[in-house]
Write a protein that holds these residues in place. Structure first.
Motif, mmCIF file in Angstrom:
data_model
loop_
_atom_site.group_PDB
_atom_site.id
_atom_site.type_symbol
_atom_site.label_atom_id
_atom_site.label_comp_id
_atom_site.label_asym_id
_atom_site.label_seq_id
_atom_site.Cartn_x
_atom_site.Cartn_y
_atom_site.Cartn_z
ATOM 1 N N ARG A 257 32.954 21.558 39.269
ATOM 2 C CA ARG A 257 33.324 22.075 40.407
ATOM 3 C C ARG A 257 33.624 23.437 39.827
ATOM 4 O O ARG A 257 34.282 23.883 38.869
ATOM 5 N N THR A 634 38.539 46.934 37.715
ATOM 6 C CA THR A 634 39.283 47.056 38.742
ATOM 7 C C THR A 634 39.593 45.999 39.695
ATOM 8 O O THR A 634 40.278 45.737 40.506
ATOM 9 N N GLN A 635 38.802 44.886 39.562
ATOM 10 C CA GLN A 635 38.893 43.829 40.361
ATOM 11 C C GLN A 635 39.407 42.465 39.679
ATOM 12 O O GLN A 635 40.183 41.601 40.243
ATOM 13 N N VAL A 639 45.036 35.121 37.475
ATOM 14 C CA VAL A 639 46.476 34.863 37.654
ATOM 15 C C VAL A 639 46.849 33.417 37.235
ATOM 16 O O VAL A 639 46.446 32.397 37.484
ATOM 17 N N ARG A 647 45.497 30.115 38.581
ATOM 18 C CA ARG A 647 46.112 29.784 39.941
ATOM 19 C C ARG A 647 44.836 30.304 40.960
ATOM 20 O O ARG A 647 44.610 29.508 41.844
ATOM 21 N N ASN A 648 44.331 31.394 40.577
ATOM 22 C CA ASN A 648 43.147 32.048 41.837
ATOM 23 C C ASN A 648 41.804 31.336 41.171
ATOM 24 O O ASN A 648 41.022 32.101 40.758
ATOM 25 N N ARG A 650 39.239 30.192 42.878
ATOM 26 C CA ARG A 650 38.252 30.044 43.871
ATOM 27 C C ARG A 650 37.621 31.546 43.831
ATOM 28 O O ARG A 650 38.214 32.368 43.398
ATOM 29 N N LEU A 651 36.301 31.596 44.258
ATOM 30 C CA LEU A 651 35.708 32.759 44.329
ATOM 31 C C LEU A 651 36.203 33.531 45.545
ATOM 32 O O LEU A 651 36.270 34.611 45.436
ATOM 33 N N THR A 652 37.115 32.968 46.424
ATOM 34 C CA THR A 652 37.679 33.818 47.500
ATOM 35 C C THR A 652 39.021 34.655 46.845
ATOM 36 O O THR A 652 39.387 35.420 47.303
ATOM 37 N N ASN A 653 39.651 34.184 45.797
ATOM 38 C CA ASN A 653 40.649 34.881 45.188
ATOM 39 C C ASN A 653 40.331 35.387 43.517
ATOM 40 O O ASN A 653 41.284 36.232 43.287
ATOM 41 N N TYR A 654 39.359 34.741 43.107
ATOM 42 C CA TYR A 654 39.175 35.751 41.745
ATOM 43 C C TYR A 654 38.019 36.500 42.111
ATOM 44 O O TYR A 654 37.159 36.130 42.451
ATOM 45 N N ILE A 655 38.425 37.778 42.346
ATOM 46 C CA ILE A 655 37.332 38.797 43.042
ATOM 47 C C ILE A 655 36.395 39.522 41.896
ATOM 48 O O ILE A 655 37.065 40.019 40.966
ATOM 49 N N ILE A 656 35.389 39.404 42.289
ATOM 50 C CA ILE A 656 34.388 40.058 41.374
ATOM 51 C C ILE A 656 33.543 41.151 42.479
ATOM 52 O O ILE A 656 33.645 40.471 43.708
ATOM 53 N N GLU A 716 46.812 47.546 43.191
ATOM 54 C CA GLU A 716 48.218 47.263 43.008
ATOM 55 C C GLU A 716 48.785 48.405 41.970
ATOM 56 O O GLU A 716 49.804 48.874 41.953
ATOM 57 N N THR B 182 40.399 43.675 48.455
ATOM 58 C CA THR B 182 40.077 44.128 47.179
ATOM 59 C C THR B 182 38.688 44.722 47.088
ATOM 60 O O THR B 182 38.290 45.580 46.242
ATOM 61 N N ARG B 183 37.947 44.210 47.917
ATOM 62 C CA ARG B 183 36.442 44.435 47.765
ATOM 63 C C ARG B 183 35.833 44.816 49.136
ATOM 64 O O ARG B 183 36.405 44.405 50.158
ATOM 65 N N ILE B 247 48.942 35.072 45.234
ATOM 66 C CA ILE B 247 47.772 35.424 44.122
ATOM 67 C C ILE B 247 47.135 36.536 44.597
ATOM 68 O O ILE B 247 46.345 37.143 43.848
ATOM 69 N N ARG B 248 47.059 36.856 45.863
ATOM 70 C CA ARG B 248 46.122 38.064 46.439
ATOM 71 C C ARG B 248 47.030 39.420 45.998
ATOM 72 O O ARG B 248 46.073 40.309 45.744
ATOM 73 N N TYR B 253 53.725 45.969 47.348
ATOM 74 C CA TYR B 253 52.175 46.514 47.714
ATOM 75 C C TYR B 253 52.049 46.638 48.960
ATOM 76 O O TYR B 253 51.911 47.715 49.703
#
Lengths: 725, 272
Positions: A257, A634-635, A639, A647-648, A650-656, A716, B182-183, B247-248, B253
């Protein structure tokens, strides 16, 4: 000639219309589903691993290290990583046991009913702490490898001493298709593996050693991206699926998964890089002293080679009369880091390009003028003593500058942005990238390609997989043009180790340049063989005679290393790479000074590709790699929790980046031919990862004055850097 | 890969929906499904039964009354973006939700009842002084948006009730919406703001993702109305928001960005 044009990619229509069958789409008769019991601890002794009694195990198979018939080792470079933990876990998510069941749900339920008792051991997460620490993860001192290079003559003039520290974080490859592998039992008691992969022969060797016999073949399924993440990792799934198939007596499929894939699989090595330079007052580099630390994670994987590439690229495309470089890759109790597009070079060049900006600030020069002054020219010598011939730094710089004179079209921004908060900035960065394996790598691998005449068609047999970069299209183009026949009559066979030769792994920007070059030579050999057997004539005439004679025609061609290439792996002196690609990136962006958010408006890249075999595929590689580099810039931030677990996940919180985050891309292909590549081609897969992050950092600095020397430059961090001005 | 065996019930009228809800208080209510499907895939929701309101008549209309607008709870973000007269503040919020595919399914009512503190449209309802119309077999009642979110994922709604519509009064004043993620797409808010200001009369400074619920900064609002300086208002905003580290993003900030957004907006208002 089809070379230099862009015929539709062979796999394009099937992928576009959803007809392609990926590993998880394949359902052999009677297939069961495998799942993995993983460590929840960073470093612990295993007291016991047992099955809970309040669960029905009658329809579930259960496998531990005790069930491994051969070596409990994931074979790669060093035999330190077990297939299944045996008494000790060295990182969170480490595989401890396996289950398989008729449904995925039951398999996942069974995993929850495996009880693991741990005795925690002290864990190390910081490579600077782990190096030489009393808690042992690897060897005597937790050092996988240390490399030292010293070259040139020290300066005796007065100079500015400029020092800086530059760091980079973890990055996930984020192939669209998660890891997946199927093991099926063969009638001869052997095993066939089919799955998502870059390197069938890595898996072939790993499974054979684990099983203790050679009745194994490995076939690639359609693969949804790799980026290095499917270089070495799939060997683990293959070993696991094989053990489960043996235990269950039926085919077993393992598909991770997304969250499991993110937590468990390899990432880009984080790096800490200290650079100190002596610079003349007019801006010339006189000495470069570099110290690199990389975090290898709990097992070796490919870390020493990643370090090697980092050290060989840290100088960047600049001349420096004296260099003194030391690199160390250290073991920590985090999931192992591994191959990722660029393979150490992006981290190293991020550091050097940021350092060039620091030098520019210090001596009061324009950053671009400083780069021009130091950019390598014909005859300059690298840190390994390699003399550069016709380097492309100035060619790509001029091409990028020319393209960047067009006015920038600013992108539409979000509602609610007033306007005054957006500050424009431009940044320029340069990079070089050694194409193919380092040093004598190719001489060791001896990659081989087979060509087989089938009627008037030609089959290309290689283990070079298509992971989106276009192998299925490029190899037939090369062979067709060499034989003088239409491309429609040349095709790649399946990449199955049961019948294709070992062409070496699909890595290191080597597939088109090295294996493609071998395809060209193989085609020439095929023509010669046909002429010897059937007299003179063009390919069609000879193929017809061969068909009439009924004799099979097959040739093998093995890559021959140019004898003039000299490399000493002990001193790290000699020709580090057969050739180099060059790139220049000019980024136009806006910084929202209220939030630290970045809007990418335009990215101009100019890349020396040697020869664009297919301009569309070449531009695709460069644009995709550039976007991946912008994400790293930058993204993308991993974490970790206190056990070193992502911890992040998921694709909703590991941002690409999404398509909307992408800038307008202007992609200039510069062609400085490499005589050793097919039609002059150089490797291009990785170089797009090298320069963008540093160009972004310079652009941010130009826009708002914030100086950032750590990746990723999340909003941040940009915000904090603006506050710190 | 996603498997859910729970039976699905599709009401054909609003009354049937109320009856189903009354009979099945344990059921999961699905509107557009953009949150429910994610919960199912993540294994955090194991529904016994599902009431699917998608396509339930009477819930997908935008109506005009004397003194305001009434939004059906089943209106999607795309509906809002396509409607001629939807509120500009709501349009701005709808345009930042997920991406096109999500906007096609995500409903106003779903966003409200899912009650994520980071819900993109939620501060808009606070800023617009909206009332939520709840219905059930026992009848209808209205709850002001400002009293609806009681705590983290706690809402003023009985087990047999459904959100039917959102009533928005016609209001004048300067309006502003801003989302920080963030995006540019598929992004969950780190800070989301909706503001409304009638100089000297009334102000509403509403935020999401900076506390356990969508919230207003009432002290800052009062200061703004009474003519305090922008510095004072911003400083109160920074004190009133209740962000956390997760985590976000970071609390620091979020707090500072909340202040910056308000400052930028107020700085750019035309001088009276």
């Amino acid at each position: 000639m089809v070379i230099g044009t862009s015929p539709p990619r062979r796999d394009g229509m099937d992928k576009l219309t959803g007809r392609s069958l990926y590993s998880d789409d394949l359902r052999p008769d009677g297939v069961w589903y495998g799942a993995t019991v993983r460590s929840t601890r960073a470093h612990a002794r295993l007291r016991s691993v047992r099955r809970s009694e309040d669960f029905d195990w009658s329809n579930v198979v259960f496998v531990t290290a005790a069930d491994i018939p051969g070596l409990n080792v994931v074979s790669l470079m060093t035999d330190d990583q077990p297939v299944l933990a045996d008494g000790l876990v060295r990182h969170v998510t480490e595989p401890i046991a396996l289950v398989a069941a008729p449904t995925r749900e039951l398999a996942l339920e069974a995993v929850r009913h495996v009880l693991v008792e741990y005795e925690d051991l002290p864990a190390l997460f910081d490579p600077l702490v782990a190096e030489g620490h009393g808690v042992r993860i690897f060897g005597e001192d937790n050092v996988y490898k240390r490399i030292h290079i010293e070259h040139g003559t020290r300066t005796n003039t007065t100079a500015h001493l400029i020092r800086g520290r530059y760091t980079t974080g973890l990055q996930e490859q984020l192939y669209i298709e998660p890891q997946s592998m199927i093991a099926e039992l063969r009638p001869d008691g052997g095993i066939t593996l089919t799955g998502s992969m870059q390197c069938p022969y890595y898996i072939d060797r790993a499974v054979k050693r684990m099983l203790g016999h050679d009745r194994v073949n490995v076939a690639q399924a359609v693969t949804g991206g790799g980026f290095g993440g499917k270089e070495e990792y799939p060997s683990i799934l293959a070993c696991h699926a094989s053990l489960l198939a043996l235990a269950a007596g039926r085919p077993v499929k393992i598909t991770y998964r997304r969250d499991e894939d993110l937590r468990a699989t390899t990432k880009r090595h984080p790096a800490i890089i200290d650079l100190a330079t002596l610079v003349s007052s007019d801006g010339r580099l006189l000495e470069l002293h570099g110290r690199i630390w990389m975090d290898g994670g709990a097992y070796h994987t490919l870390s020493t080679v990643v370090l090697s590439r980092a050290i060989l690229h840290v100088q960047g495309p600049y001349r420096c009369p004296y260099v003194d470089l030391e690199g160390t890759v250290v073991a920590t109790n985090t999931p192992p880091n591994g191959a990722f597009r660029g393979f150490g070079a992006p981290q190293a060049q991020w550091a050097m390009e940021r350092h060039m900006d620091r030098i520019a600030r210090h001596v009061g020069m324009d950053p671009l003028a400083l780069r021009r002054l130091n950019l390598v020219v014909d005859g300059d010598v690298t840190a390994t003593g390699q003399t550069l011939r016709n380097p492309g730094g100035f060619a790509v710089l001029e091409a990028a500058e020319r393209a960047a004179t067009a006015p920038v079209k600013r992108k539409h921004v979000r509602p609610g942005v007033v306007g005054a908060e957006m500050r424009e900035g431009r940044g320029v960065a340069l990079a070089w990238h050694g194409c193919g394996f380092t040093g004598n790598g190719e001489a060791k691998i001896r990659g081989t390609v087979g060509l087989e005449l089938r009627g008037n068609q030609v089959a290309v047999l290689s283990s070079s997989t298509d992971i989106g970069q276009g192998t299925e299209t490029i190899f037939p183009m090369i062979v067709a043009d060499t034989l003088g026949i239409p491309m429609s009559r040349v095709f790649n066979t399946a990449h199955d180790t049961g019948f294709v030769p070992d062409s070496g792994p699909t890595v290191a920007s080597r597939t088109a340049m090295v294996v493609g070059g071998t395809c060209e030579k193989a085609a020439q050999r095929l023509l010669r063989a046909l002429r010897e057997a059937h007299g003179e004539g063009d390919f069609d005439t000879l193929a017809a005679r061969a068909a009439a004679a009924g004799t099979p025609m097959r040739v093998n061609e093995t890559y021959e290393v140019d004898a003039s290439v000299q490399w000493n792996p002990d001193t790290y002196q000699g020709d580090a790479y057969p050739c180099y690609g060059w790139s220049c990136v000019i980024v136009d962006l806006r910084v929202d000074v209220d939030t630290g958010e970045i809007i990418y408006d335009r990215v101009v890249t100019a890349t020396d590709v040697g020869k664009a075999l297919s301009p569309v595929l070449a531009a695709g590689q460069i644009e995709g790699g550039t976007l991946q580099a912008l994400g790293w810039a930058t993204q993308e931030e991993v974490v970790l929790d206190a056990q070193g677990c992502m911890r992040n996940d998921r694709l909703t919180n590991y941002i690409i980046p999404t398509a909307l985050d992408g800038p307008e891309m202007v992609t200039e292909l510069v062609e400085i031919p490499y005589e050793g590549g097919p039609f002059g081609a150089k490797g291009i897969g990785e170089i797009p990862m090298d320069a963008p992050a540093a160009a972004v950092a310079q652009a941010i600095e130009a826009a708002c004055g914030a100086v950032l020397d750590s990746l990723p430059m999340t909003p941040e961090r940009v915000f904090a850097a603006m506050e710190a001005r | 890969m996603l498997r859910c065996e729970a039976p699905v019930f599709r009401p054909r009228t609003l009354d049937e929906a109320f009856a189903m809800r009354a009979a099945m208080p344990d059921a999961t209510v699905l509107a557009g499904g953009t949150d429910v499907m994610v919960y199912l895939e993540g294994g955090v929701l194991k529904p016994t039964r599902i009431i699917d309101l998608w396509g339930c008549p009477g819930m997908r209309e935008l109506r005009f009354t004397t003194g305001g607008q009434v939004y059906g709870a089943g209106l999607t973000c795309t509906d809002v973006l396509r409607a001629m007269h939807s509120h500009p503040l709501l349009r701005d919020a709808a345009a930042t939700v997920g991406a096109t595919q999500i906007q096609n399914r995500a409903t106003l009512g779903g966003n409200i009842c899912n009650s994520s503190p980071a819900g993109d449209t939620l501060p808009v309802w606070l800023a617009l002084r909206a009332e939520f119309e709840l219905g059930c077999v026992r009848g209808f009642r209205r709850v002001p948006a400002s009293g609806f979110w009681r705590g983290y994922k706690k809402i003023d709604m009985q087990p047999d009730e459904l959100l039917v519509a959102i009533r928005v009064p016609a209001l004048a004043g300067h309006m502003h919406f801003r989302k920080v993620g963030t995006r540019m797409a598929q992004s969950i808010s780190k800070v989301v703001f909706a503001g409304r200001y009638s100089v000297g009369k009334e102000a509403c400074l509403a935020f999401g993702a900076v506390g356990p619920t969508p919230m207003r900064c009432t002290a800052a609002e009062a200061a703004l109305v009474s003519g305090a300086s922008i510095n004072e208002v911003v400083s109160l905003v920074e004190q009133e928001v209740l962000p956390i580290d997760d985590i976000r993003s970071t609390a620091l900030y979020r707090r500072k960005v909340a202040g910056r957004i308000v400052r930028r907006w107020l700085d750019n208002l035309p001088r009276a």
